[in-house]
Design a protein around this motif. Sequence first.
Motif, mmCIF file in Angstrom:
data_model
loop_
_atom_site.group_PDB
_atom_site.id
_atom_site.type_symbol
_atom_site.label_atom_id
_atom_site.label_comp_id
_atom_site.label_asym_id
_atom_site.label_seq_id
_atom_site.Cartn_x
_atom_site.Cartn_y
_atom_site.Cartn_z
ATOM 1 N N GLY A 17 -5.005 10.967 -0.217
ATOM 2 C CA GLY A 17 -5.811 11.857 0.829
ATOM 3 C C GLY A 17 -4.476 12.694 1.431
ATOM 4 O O GLY A 17 -3.312 12.549 1.307
ATOM 5 N N HIS A 18 -5.057 13.978 1.889
ATOM 6 C CA HIS A 18 -4.104 15.047 2.410
ATOM 7 C C HIS A 18 -3.293 14.236 3.801
ATOM 8 O O HIS A 18 -3.671 13.474 4.840
ATOM 9 N N GLY A 19 -2.041 14.635 3.621
ATOM 10 C CA GLY A 19 -1.244 14.169 4.979
ATOM 11 C C GLY A 19 -0.983 12.631 4.897
ATOM 12 O O GLY A 19 -0.411 11.993 5.882
ATOM 13 N N ALA A 20 -1.237 11.905 3.748
ATOM 14 C CA ALA A 20 -0.956 10.672 3.789
ATOM 15 C C ALA A 20 0.638 10.297 3.336
ATOM 16 O O ALA A 20 1.446 11.487 2.787
ATOM 17 N N HIS A 21 1.181 9.204 3.950
ATOM 18 C CA HIS A 21 2.698 9.040 3.841
ATOM 19 C C HIS A 21 2.880 7.740 3.119
ATOM 20 O O HIS A 21 2.348 6.768 3.617
ATOM 21 N N ILE A 22 3.602 7.845 2.030
ATOM 22 C CA ILE A 22 3.785 6.640 1.012
ATOM 23 C C ILE A 22 5.359 6.668 0.793
ATOM 24 O O ILE A 22 6.080 7.497 0.533
ATOM 25 N N HIS A 23 5.865 5.646 1.726
ATOM 26 C CA HIS A 23 7.514 5.376 1.721
ATOM 27 C C HIS A 23 8.005 4.068 1.161
ATOM 28 O O HIS A 23 7.460 3.054 1.483
ATOM 29 N N SER A 24 8.514 4.194 -0.040
ATOM 30 C CA SER A 24 9.147 3.325 -0.713
ATOM 31 C C SER A 24 8.187 2.098 -0.920
ATOM 32 O O SER A 24 8.436 0.724 -0.627
ATOM 33 N N ALA A 25 6.922 2.238 -1.367
ATOM 34 C CA ALA A 25 5.834 1.477 -1.383
ATOM 35 C C ALA A 25 5.287 1.507 -2.801
ATOM 36 O O ALA A 25 5.456 2.395 -3.640
ATOM 37 N N THR A 26 4.275 0.403 -3.393
ATOM 38 C CA THR A 26 3.763 0.413 -4.589
ATOM 39 C C THR A 26 2.415 0.645 -4.243
ATOM 40 O O THR A 26 1.663 -0.067 -3.350
ATOM 41 N N VAL A 27 1.413 1.138 -5.160
ATOM 42 C CA VAL A 27 0.173 1.540 -5.033
ATOM 43 C C VAL A 27 -0.365 1.229 -6.537
ATOM 44 O O VAL A 27 -0.031 1.881 -7.519
ATOM 45 N N GLY A 28 -1.147 0.309 -6.752
ATOM 46 C CA GLY A 28 -2.126 -0.210 -7.967
ATOM 47 C C GLY A 28 -2.905 1.041 -8.399
ATOM 48 O O GLY A 28 -3.446 1.771 -7.681
ATOM 49 N N ASP A 29 -3.400 0.700 -9.653
ATOM 50 C CA ASP A 29 -4.239 1.649 -10.287
ATOM 51 C C ASP A 29 -5.694 1.546 -9.491
ATOM 52 O O ASP A 29 -5.951 0.606 -8.959
ATOM 53 N N GLU A 30 -6.412 2.794 -9.617
ATOM 54 C CA GLU A 30 -7.557 3.019 -9.067
ATOM 55 C C GLU A 30 -7.843 2.576 -7.705
ATOM 56 O O GLU A 30 -8.867 1.797 -6.998
ATOM 57 N N SER A 31 -6.739 3.025 -6.766
ATOM 58 C CA SER A 31 -6.696 2.817 -5.277
ATOM 59 C C SER A 31 -6.969 4.090 -4.586
ATOM 60 O O SER A 31 -6.738 5.195 -5.405
ATOM 61 N N LEU A 32 -7.671 4.111 -3.590
ATOM 62 C CA LEU A 32 -7.606 5.004 -2.512
ATOM 63 C C LEU A 32 -6.821 5.026 -1.322
ATOM 64 O O LEU A 32 -6.819 4.099 -0.426
ATOM 65 N N GLU A 46 -2.523 -3.466 -3.955
ATOM 66 C CA GLU A 46 -2.874 -3.825 -5.268
ATOM 67 C C GLU A 46 -3.887 -2.871 -5.718
ATOM 68 O O GLU A 46 -4.749 -2.166 -4.966
ATOM 69 N N SER A 47 -4.253 -2.993 -7.080
ATOM 70 C CA SER A 47 -5.394 -2.200 -7.884
ATOM 71 C C SER A 47 -6.684 -2.206 -7.293
ATOM 72 O O SER A 47 -7.097 -3.454 -6.429
ATOM 73 N N GLN A 48 -7.381 -1.268 -7.299
ATOM 74 C CA GLN A 48 -8.818 -1.145 -6.790
ATOM 75 C C GLN A 48 -9.038 -1.405 -5.335
ATOM 76 O O GLN A 48 -9.811 -2.253 -4.593
ATOM 77 N N SER A 49 -7.974 -0.946 -4.460
ATOM 78 C CA SER A 49 -8.162 -1.150 -2.889
ATOM 79 C C SER A 49 -8.365 0.105 -2.238
ATOM 80 O O SER A 49 -8.062 1.178 -2.667
ATOM 81 N N PHE A 50 -8.688 0.009 -1.103
ATOM 82 C CA PHE A 50 -8.908 1.269 -0.282
ATOM 83 C C PHE A 50 -8.131 1.040 1.173
ATOM 84 O O PHE A 50 -8.479 0.003 2.096
#
Length: 131
Positions: A17-32, A46-50
Amino acid sequence: VTSYEGHSTIGKYVTVGHGAHIHSATVGDESLIGMGAVLKPGCVVESQSFIAAGAVIERGCVVNSGEIWGGNPAKKLRELTAEEKAKLRVQAEKYISVGNMHNHCMELGGNIPDSFLEDADSLIELSAAED
């Protein structure tokens, strides 16, 4: 997205989403990752997380597959239903489709009318002739 303390990794079909900050993190497939959310260093989604809008996932936290988290600091709110998990992929595909419809905007001039660019080329030629 930053990688000051290690790599940031974002999987396939992830919506950020707009204005989200991801700092040295891991985001799995099909997540929001919701608008204005913050993922602090070392956290794993992890995958498929919100992750809800405005949520702050603390350093080193693990959001397990299929969970929805919200708040500051964020905590698990509940498990996603099978239908909600399926929508994560569909939503990402729709964003990809919209982006593909706007690929032409990345050409020189973007969404500026061709007539404007032709006029600009004429001005450049006149300016060069005067020099």
